[in-house]
Motif scaffolding. Sequence first.
Motif, mmCIF file in Angstrom:
data_model
loop_
_atom_site.group_PDB
_atom_site.id
_atom_site.type_symbol
_atom_site.label_atom_id
_atom_site.label_comp_id
_atom_site.label_asym_id
_atom_site.label_seq_id
_atom_site.Cartn_x
_atom_site.Cartn_y
_atom_site.Cartn_z
ATOM 1 N N TYR A 136 84.155 115.176 66.460
ATOM 2 C CA TYR A 136 85.499 115.697 66.730
ATOM 3 C C TYR A 136 86.505 114.544 66.781
ATOM 4 N N SER A 137 86.107 113.434 67.409
ATOM 5 C CA SER A 137 86.994 112.266 67.503
ATOM 6 C C SER A 137 87.199 111.607 66.140
ATOM 7 N N MET A 138 86.115 111.499 65.366
ATOM 8 C CA MET A 138 86.208 110.852 64.064
ATOM 9 C C MET A 138 87.038 111.681 63.082
ATOM 10 N N GLY A 139 86.921 113.008 63.171
ATOM 11 C CA GLY A 139 87.678 113.879 62.278
ATOM 12 C C GLY A 139 89.105 114.138 62.730
ATOM 13 N N GLY A 162 85.561 104.445 69.283
ATOM 14 C CA GLY A 162 84.590 103.701 68.488
ATOM 15 C C GLY A 162 83.495 103.087 69.345
ATOM 16 N N ILE A 163 83.865 102.572 70.524
ATOM 17 C CA ILE A 163 82.852 102.029 71.431
ATOM 18 C C ILE A 163 81.839 103.112 71.788
ATOM 19 N N ALA A 168 73.701 116.823 61.863
ATOM 20 C CA ALA A 168 74.080 118.231 62.017
ATOM 21 C C ALA A 168 75.157 118.403 63.078
ATOM 22 N N PHE A 169 75.003 117.723 64.208
ATOM 23 C CA PHE A 169 75.960 117.893 65.291
ATOM 24 C C PHE A 169 77.277 117.177 65.016
ATOM 25 N N ILE A 170 77.225 116.059 64.312
ATOM 26 C CA ILE A 170 78.480 115.376 64.015
ATOM 27 C C ILE A 170 79.325 116.216 63.062
ATOM 28 N N THR A 171 78.679 116.941 62.147
ATOM 29 C CA THR A 171 79.443 117.818 61.259
ATOM 30 C C THR A 171 80.011 119.018 62.008
ATOM 31 N N LEU A 172 79.326 119.468 63.066
ATOM 32 C CA LEU A 172 79.902 120.535 63.895
ATOM 33 C C LEU A 172 81.202 120.057 64.550
#
Length: 486
Positions: free
Chosen positions: A47-50, A140-141, A172-176
Amino acid sequence: MADRASYAYDPVGTGAVSQQHRMEAGQLWRQYVIAGIANIAIASTGYSMGWTSPVNIKLQDKNATDSPLPEPLSPDELAWVGSLLPVGAIFGPFIGGLAASKIGRKWGLMSSAIPLFVGWILVAVAKNVGYLYAGRIFWGIAVGMLFTISPMYCAEIATNEVRGALGSFLQAFITLGFLLVYGIGPFVSYNVVAYVGVAFVAVFSISFYFMPESPMYHLIKSDRESAAECLMTIRGRSRTGIETELNQIAADVNASMEKTATLADVFRGSNFKAFYISCALVFFQQFSGINAVLFYMNTIFKAAGSDLDPSIATIIIGAVQVVASMITPLVVDRLGRRILLLVSTCGTAIGLALLGMYFLLNSQNSPVVSSIGFLPILSLVLFIVTYCWGLGPLPWAVMGELLPIEVKAVASPIATAFCWIMSFLVTRFFEPIAEAVGMYVAFWIFGVCCVCGFFFTLFLVPETKGKSLQEIQEILAGGKSKPEKA
């Protein structure tokens, strides 16, 4: 379902299971639930990266109706906002590795919530771009910490037959997380996006508080009783039912603890083989160009002449990522790591070759372009799907399996930091390189890297499917593996 959730586990891999084990079935679903809750933090990082995808539009709003900043950001400021998260992630692994070895895998994961919270607070109260820079670095940390500790935790709580599935939860979870921010970001205010991010971290912190520590960590600290309690919770068995497995884990830990790992040990023998394979896989992951492709997604859709709203197109791609990522946990322990990595590197190379070809023809104003308007979208979908099958999740899963117990806390942070250095380079410098040599050349460079990844996997990456952690170390040391169990 009851039959699939129960199993008799043979921890030594001999095929001989005691009568007690046959009478007392474990509960396999517990491992999935515990790993799933641990990976809520990974979804939060997604969510943070996107976040930049929907929020960059708000930050460029000249009317400043939905931006906390006094004036729109310049293209250079936007580029730094996008690329500073990987900078923080370079340092996060070393904090995460230290936390994992000093306070445990569980509390190391819990502590990652601190920089996540700080990042969201900075973003929520931002008065100038400096707040956003700082917030992205704190995120990022947290990303660096989580990408170091989460694969370690999942590998250590898993039985051999599901370790690949739990390791692939990360992708899978990072894409969620990506899909969530893609789905709500364009349609709610800047502040609401931040409040959801805070809530996300709170859900992880509260739910994971009740999860067990890794039994292996307790054994490293010579606390056998705590290790037994954790293993009973994870396996859903009595003390008698987990005793054989506990003895095996303790023996592995004792063997590894006879050696005190130093930085020099990482570069010796089978340790170095595990380390350079891990670093190579994360290199190919980043130089597949995933971040560049996602960054230029709108450009690719426009090149195809699509009338689809860019926000809707992004949501569709996010959904494709989620569906593709969910396939890997279902098949990785049946097909193996190598076959999925080979399919993934081959598929991404083809997708990038086709993308490059389209942009070359487009730059030359070729009349063929008008008849192949479907090609960019087809190439993008092929690239995204095959990336999510292998290059996305498996470098982290394989890293958690290959690195021996005694060097994980030293080697994992270095390999993870290396990954994020590569990510920063791709994110920050793709655009100027593409402008200098042409976007098609840049895509083809990434495609060549994927081809190199294919041959590296084919000749140098060992298959870890169904192998115990001890068996994997024997393979790395040059021994022969036991036949795979049916």
